[in-house]
Design a protein around this motif. Structure first.
Motif, mmCIF file in Angstrom:
data_model
loop_
_atom_site.group_PDB
_atom_site.id
_atom_site.type_symbol
_atom_site.label_atom_id
_atom_site.label_comp_id
_atom_site.label_asym_id
_atom_site.label_seq_id
_atom_site.Cartn_x
_atom_site.Cartn_y
_atom_site.Cartn_z
ATOM 1 N N ASN A 2 0.808 -1.211 0.000
ATOM 2 C CA ASN A 2 0.000 0.000 0.000
ATOM 3 C C ASN A 2 0.838 1.258 0.000
ATOM 4 O OD1 ASN A 2 -2.317 1.599 0.187
ATOM 5 N ND2 ASN A 2 -2.146 1.689 2.419
ATOM 6 N N GLY A 3 0.537 2.164 -0.962
ATOM 7 C CA GLY A 3 1.248 3.442 -1.014
ATOM 8 C C GLY A 3 2.573 3.374 -1.704
ATOM 9 N N THR A 4 3.067 2.191 -2.096
ATOM 10 C CA THR A 4 4.380 2.110 -2.712
ATOM 11 C C THR A 4 4.378 1.261 -3.961
ATOM 12 O OG1 THR A 4 4.959 0.200 -1.372
ATOM 13 C CG2 THR A 4 5.537 2.344 -0.493
ATOM 14 N N LYS A 5 3.206 0.813 -4.396
ATOM 15 C CA LYS A 5 3.128 -0.066 -5.544
ATOM 16 C C LYS A 5 3.655 0.635 -6.778
ATOM 17 C CE LYS A 5 -0.026 -3.151 -7.963
ATOM 18 N NZ LYS A 5 -1.398 -3.655 -8.066
ATOM 19 N N VAL A 7 6.626 1.733 -7.342
ATOM 20 C CA VAL A 7 7.732 2.658 -7.102
ATOM 21 C C VAL A 7 9.045 1.902 -7.161
ATOM 22 C CG1 VAL A 7 8.772 4.259 -5.473
ATOM 23 C CG2 VAL A 7 6.299 4.139 -5.669
ATOM 24 N N SER A 8 9.936 2.330 -8.016
ATOM 25 C CA SER A 8 11.229 1.654 -8.159
ATOM 26 C C SER A 8 12.137 2.021 -6.999
ATOM 27 C CB SER A 8 11.904 2.078 -9.475
ATOM 28 O OG SER A 8 13.231 1.597 -9.526
ATOM 29 N N VAL A 9 12.916 1.054 -6.526
ATOM 30 C CA VAL A 9 13.833 1.335 -5.429
ATOM 31 C C VAL A 9 15.282 1.225 -5.892
ATOM 32 C CG1 VAL A 9 12.259 0.662 -3.616
ATOM 33 C CG2 VAL A 9 13.672 -1.093 -4.688
ATOM 34 N N GLU A 10 15.518 1.212 -7.198
ATOM 35 C CA GLU A 10 16.878 1.234 -7.704
ATOM 36 C C GLU A 10 17.462 2.622 -7.478
ATOM 37 O OE1 GLU A 10 16.774 0.054 -11.752
ATOM 38 O OE2 GLU A 10 16.054 -1.967 -11.339
ATOM 39 N N LEU A 218 8.126 16.734 2.131
ATOM 40 C CA LEU A 218 8.295 15.984 0.894
ATOM 41 C C LEU A 218 6.987 15.960 0.123
ATOM 42 C CD1 LEU A 218 10.314 12.835 2.098
ATOM 43 C CD2 LEU A 218 11.213 15.006 1.254
ATOM 44 N N THR A 219 7.065 15.789 -1.191
ATOM 45 C CA THR A 219 5.872 15.627 -2.014
ATOM 46 C C THR A 219 5.310 14.222 -1.807
ATOM 47 O OG1 THR A 219 7.082 14.752 -3.914
ATOM 48 C CG2 THR A 219 6.899 17.164 -3.737
ATOM 49 N N GLU A 224 6.319 8.317 -1.071
ATOM 50 C CA GLU A 224 6.196 6.945 -1.547
ATOM 51 C C GLU A 224 7.563 6.322 -1.792
ATOM 52 O OE1 GLU A 224 3.826 7.078 -5.042
ATOM 53 O OE2 GLU A 224 1.920 7.333 -3.979
ATOM 54 N N LEU A 225 8.427 7.094 -2.433
ATOM 55 C CA LEU A 225 9.768 6.590 -2.730
ATOM 56 C C LEU A 225 10.575 6.381 -1.455
ATOM 57 C CD1 LEU A 225 11.927 5.809 -4.764
ATOM 58 C CD2 LEU A 225 12.493 8.236 -5.037
#
Length: 450
Positions: A2-5, A7-10, A218-219, A224-225
């Motif tokens: 939830n809230g992070t679907k 979103v790339s973490v590279e 933060l935005t 999310e990121l």
């Protein structure tokens, strides 16, 4: 999630910009605040050599007690404070703590008897107790595993440089203001530094960040990121509603203290911070090498500058090989033990001064290595359980300063064999503990427990 679907973490350009923004808000703020924290807790050593002892009739034993009662107050209040922190806004809670301890620090200028000084030091410990564990928790909720050692070092470097420049500032205050308006220089030291802390507390709410999921600086995309970055490393974060079930304070407390891994980290950290008490005696030790008055305070500066020059590159290296942080801590502690043993056996002024530089370096370098290792090891735990665990580690470390504070009585001057011999043993034990933790945690790491 939830809230992070999606979103790339590279390590993308977007993430790099986010990390720079987090650093810009968070690190300078906590650095400055820790400078005030460290000066307010250790300026008692500068006040001692500036004449406080004779003015209020403070004996050597009573001076040790002023250090001990601070630690007692600190230990009592740390865990409850972090319980509150995990459910409040750090940008409001930390400045409140700072306002309170700055006021107490300034009021120490009014003491006239040893009993009054002891009472004020205990109160200072209670008021200041929440700050360091709060910062440890905040860093653990914003940065990934391979980013934490240098951030902890950046935070603790404020203590190193505060120790260095604190001596210069203390010397300047006590020299220039001694006798002004009929007030002794050591009293001015408490007034000036306490009032400065209160001033910084009024500015702090406009600079500090809250948690990744709740901060308003933060935005939505950046939040999310920020959360996704932590989840990529298996680190939980406060404010992730729907992701992490709420637990009661008592449940979080029991989860923390019933974990054997926590107590291994506590014992290791106690060996480091037990020797941290050396900071309270650096002016006295340097005076024993032939310096006096303000000169003794100025000559403490190189002790901290050498520590800074050694600790920073070591922590940068630790973030490049994060799995081997406890190995680096072991090496540093063994070297510190060696220099303590040499100081106990060699009494010439110049070698002793050099050894003091390297003993301080070992303590200040091992500290961020130990904290970052504890932080990343505790990452999978529920945020409040992690907050309590970090407060326990920090609290037990401060508890160790109680016995560390008794290692340098005036009667042992100028050799201080008991102190340096005991510190040599403590650092050697610490090296053994982190070696054991390195092996044990690889086989049985901390795991999430809801």
């Amino acid at each position: 999630m939830n809230g992070t679907k999606g979103v790339s973490v590279e390590r993308t350009d977007e993430e790099k910009r986010l990390v720079r923004k987090i650093d810009l808000f968070l690190m300078p703020s906590i650095w400055v605040l820790y400078c005030f924290s460290y000066m307010d807790r250790t300026n008692i050593g500068n006040a001692k050599v500036a004449g406080m002892n004779s003015d209020i009739g403070l004996s050597s034993t009573q001076y040790f007690l002023t250090i001990v009662v601070f630690q007692v107050g600190y230990v009592i209040a740390e865990v409850p404070s972090n319980m509150v922190l995990s459910r409040t806004r750090p940008s409001r809670y930390i400045p409140l703590l700072m306002l309170l301890w700055g006021t107490v620090a300034a009021l120490m200028s009014l003491v006239k008897t040893p009993a009054q000084l002891l009472g004020m030091r205990f109160l200072l410990g209670v008021m200041e107790a929440g700050f360091s564990p709060a910062i440890l928790f905040i860093i653990s909720t914003w940065y990934r595993r391979h980013e934490q050692s240098k951030r902890f070092m950046a935070f603790l470097s404020a203590g190193i440089l505060s120790g260095a420049f604190g001596g210069i500032i203390a010397g300047a205050i006590t020299d220039s203001l001694d006798g002004a308006h009929g007030i002794a220089g050591w009293r001015w030291l408490f007034i000036v530094e306490g009032v400065a802390t209160v001033g910084a507390a009024l500015v702090a709410p406009f600079l500090l960040l809250d948690y990744p999921a709740t901060t308003k600086r933060l935005t939505p995309r950046q939040r999310e990121l920020a959360i996704a970055r932590l989840q990529a490393d298996g680190i939980t974060s406060s404010g992730e509603h729907g992701e992490i079930s709420e637990v009661s304070h008592w449940t979080a407390f029991v989860h923390a203290v019933s974990n054997w891994r926590l107590w291994l980290l506590c014992v290791g950290y106690m060996t480091i911070i037990g020797c941290y008490s050396l900071s309270y005696f650096n002016p006295t030790l340097v005076r024993g090498l032939g310096y006096s008055g303000a000169e003794a305070q100025y000559m403490t500066v190189p002790l901290y500058m050498v520590a800074f020059a050694i600790a920073v590159p070591t922590c940068i290296l630790a973030d490049r090989i994060p799995s081997y942080r406890p190995v680096l801590a072991t090496i540093v502690l063994l070297l510190g033990s060696l220099f303590c043993a040499l100081t106990a056996g060699i009494y010439a002024y110049i070698p002793r001064y050099v050894f003091l530089c390297f003993i301080n370096s070992a303590i200040w370098t091992a500290n961020p290595l130990a904290l970052s290792y504890a932080s990343v090891s505790l990452g999978p735990l529920h945020p409040e359980t992690r907050a309590i665990s970090l407060a326990f580690i920090n609290g037990m470390g401060n508890l160790a300063q109680i016995y560390g504070s008794y290692m340098f009585p005036d009667k042992d001057a100028p050799k201080y064999l008991t102190g340096f011999g005991t510190y040599a043993g403590l650092l050697a034990v610490g090296a053994a503990v982190y070696s054991c933790a390195f092996v044990a945690f690889r086989r049985s790491p901390f795991k999430a427990r809801m």
